[in-house]
Design an enzyme around this catalytic site. Structure first.
Site, PDB file in Angstrom:
ATOM      1  N   SER A   1       1.017  -1.192   0.107  1.00 46.99           N
ATOM      2  CA  SER A   1       0.021   0.015  -0.014  1.00 46.99           C
ATOM      3  C   SER A   1       1.128   1.371   0.149  1.00 46.99           C
ATOM      4  O   SER A   1       1.703   1.303  -0.974  1.00 46.99           O
ATOM      5  CB  SER A   1      -0.872  -0.062   1.036  1.00 46.99           C
TER       6      SER A   1
ATOM      7  N   ASP B   1      -8.847  -4.017  -6.165  1.00 44.97           N
ATOM      8  CA  ASP B   1      -8.374  -3.601  -4.804  1.00 44.97           C
ATOM      9  C   ASP B   1      -8.862  -2.118  -4.749  1.00 44.97           C
ATOM     10  O   ASP B   1      -8.819  -1.465  -5.301  1.00 44.97           O
ATOM     11  CB  ASP B   1      -6.710  -3.443  -4.948  1.00 44.97           C
TER      12      ASP B   1
ATOM     13  N   HIS C   1      -6.787  -6.516  -0.760  1.00 43.37           N
ATOM     14  CA  HIS C   1      -5.678  -5.376  -0.658  1.00 43.37           C
ATOM     15  C   HIS C   1      -4.595  -6.384  -0.075  1.00 43.37           C
ATOM     16  O   HIS C   1      -4.341  -6.830   1.019  1.00 43.37           O
ATOM     17  CB  HIS C   1      -5.979  -4.467   0.235  1.00 43.37           C
TER      18      HIS C   1
END
Length: 502
Positions: A218, A439, A468
């Site tokens: 991320s 996602d 994710h």
């Protein structure tokens, strides 16, 4: 406040033009490799508890608060280590970052072990977790947020109309001023992706390593992209999973949350439709979507037990991160659709009052704001956000009117001290980008964007899956095997690759 911001802009411009000490020159004088200077010992008790049964070691590494003043004040960063157990196969260190910005990573090595990271990776590397600057045990910052205050999430609230944007702007300005008031040590303005990348290189040097490998998820992809760009010759094997598309999160990046939600929600709708007899949300994905949108609009006008349309949308966004969370989301929608206020639960920390705010709640929100607002200049005109909300409400009905809404960055008191890190495509081919096709916070577009910027330094591994996090955190064997081969054997795919579902 505005005067302080203007002075900051003038100072930043002087830095860029070379009229004062150039921050751009800092990476060129970063520490050379030397003997390890880290003294390992026991980790804090909460890290020990979170990591159990895996046992980690912890240590601290000093870094400058301000890299433009390397002889000035310092802070200690806490790092953790899961040491490799096979010296004959050891390649080096694998630094880890869980994302955020604002996420603690001290227990991340243990989490990856629990999720089944291959033994060949554990043989090859010492896994290095950390609390990056401003987080947890690394000089934590605080804006003073509480769970009953107006700021409980970094995703802006859904703006049902133009007036809602104007109203939220008042809160956003108050939040920016609150952060400035609480910045008593002057650290907040020094929380940037560039500075954290410099911290990584200080940690690498303190560990006595000539190079370091890196695995980031991320926002951790932005940090990893910054490190590989600023220190290309000291970056070894880099894996960036669930990419935000650049070295920083900007307004367009936050608006892509809405794109990712639109691309991922059909997976939940399909899942819920297959379980219509249990949840009653619709017999087809189209019916589930219609049920959801109708409910959200109804809650905008008449909340159930304080649960309004904005909270439903925020709750939905968070529960689209993994399929394992779909039952909880379906239960919530079912309860709210039936008017069951007792069953409806909001996204605030459970059983927390204003006097019992979890420390990580305030700290995480504060770091996210500081890094996001410091990395790049955000638009200040409220009309810019109002127009963006109107556009995204139409093109991304599920969440667009939230992620395009105004944030405290529009009123942030500190101008960026330097431009955001530019992706450097001049370096070794050592960046493997891993990206699920669906996602919510980091849509597949982010991987494609970073692939284009890194050019021939990178390859994109797309995964036909939702959620994710794909490598180790996902369930796709192809993604697991491909990224592991790269980390352990250095076998980068010769071209961009698609891992099919299954």
């Amino acid at each position: 406040m505005k005067r302080q911001r203007s002075i900051g802009r003038i100072s930043a411009l002087a830095v860029v033009l070379g009229l004062s000490g150039s921050l751009a020159a800092v990476p060129a004088v970063a520490d050379k490799p030397r003997a390890a200077q880290v003294r390992w010992g026991a980790c804090p008790k909460e890290v020990v508890a979170e990591a159990a049964p895996t046992e980690l070691q912890c240590a601290t590494v000093p870094v400058p608060v301000d890299y433009a003043d390397p002889g000035g004040a310092e802070i200690d960063l806490m790092i953790s280590r899961l040491a490799g157990t096979n010296p004959d196969k050891r390649r080096g260190t694998l630094m880890l970052n869980p994302g955020g910005p604002g996420g603690s990573g001290l227990a991340l090595p243990a989490l990856l072990v629990a999720r089944g990271i291959p033994a060949s990776v554990l043989d090859s590397y010492d896994l290095i977790g950390m609390d990056t600057r401003g987080i947890g045990h690394s000089a934590p910052v605080s804006c003073g947020f509480t769970v009953d205050g107006p700021y409980i999430t970094n995703v802006p609230p859904y703006a049902a109309d133009d007036a809602a944007v104007t109203e939220r702007a008042k809160v956003a300005e108050q939040v920016a001023e609150q952060c400035a008031r609480n910045d008593r040590d002057g650290l907040l303005r020094h929380l940037t992706t560039a500075n954290t990348a410099r911290d990584l290189d200080r940690i690498r040097a303190a560990l006595g390593e000539e190079k370091t490998s890196y695995l980031g998820y991320s926002y951790g992809t932005a940090l990893g992209a910054a490190y590989a760009s600023m220190f290309p010759e000291r970056s070894d094997r880099i894996v960036l999973d669930s990419n935000i598309g650049d070295t920083h999160l900007d307004r367009d990046g936050m608006r892509r949350y809405a794109l990712g939600t639109e691309e991922t929600f059909p997976e939940f709708a399909k899942w819920a439709a297959a379980r219509h007899d249990s949840y009653g949300l619709g017999r087809t994905p189209a019916q589930v979507r219609r049920t959801y949108l109708t409910l959200a609009e109804r809650l905008d006008k008449a909340p159930v037990a304080g649960f309004d349309g904005n909270l439903l949308r925020q709750y939905t966004f968070g529960n689209l991160f993994k399929e394992a969370q779909y039952p909880k989301l379906a239960q919530q929608v079912q309860a709210l659709a039936g008017g069951n206020g007792t069953a409806a639960r909001g996204p605030r920390p459970q059983n927390a009052t204003a006097d019992e705010t979890p420390p990580s709640f305030d700290n995480s929100l504060s770091v996210f704001l500081a890094v996001t607002c410091n990395d790049i200049e955000w638009p200040e005109n409220v009309d810019t956000y109002r127009h963006g909300v109107a556009k995204d409400r139409e093109r991304y009905p599920l969440l667009g009117a939230a992620t395009a809404n105004i944030t405290p960055c529009a009123f942030w008191p500190y101008a960026p001290a330097e431009p955001p890190v530019a992706v450097n495509d001049d370096g070794p081919r050592n960046v493997l980008l891993v990206q699920n096709l669906r996602d919510a916070p980091t849509p597949h577009l982010g991987g494609k964007m970073l692939r284009q910027k890194f050019a021939d330094r990178s390859r994109l591994l797309s995964v036909d899956d939702s959620g994710h996090g794909a490598y180790v955190l996902g369930d796709n064997p192809c993604a697991l095997n491909t990224a592991t081969r790269y980390l352990v054997e250095g076998r980068m795919p010769g071209e961009d690759t698609l891992c099919r579902a299954g």
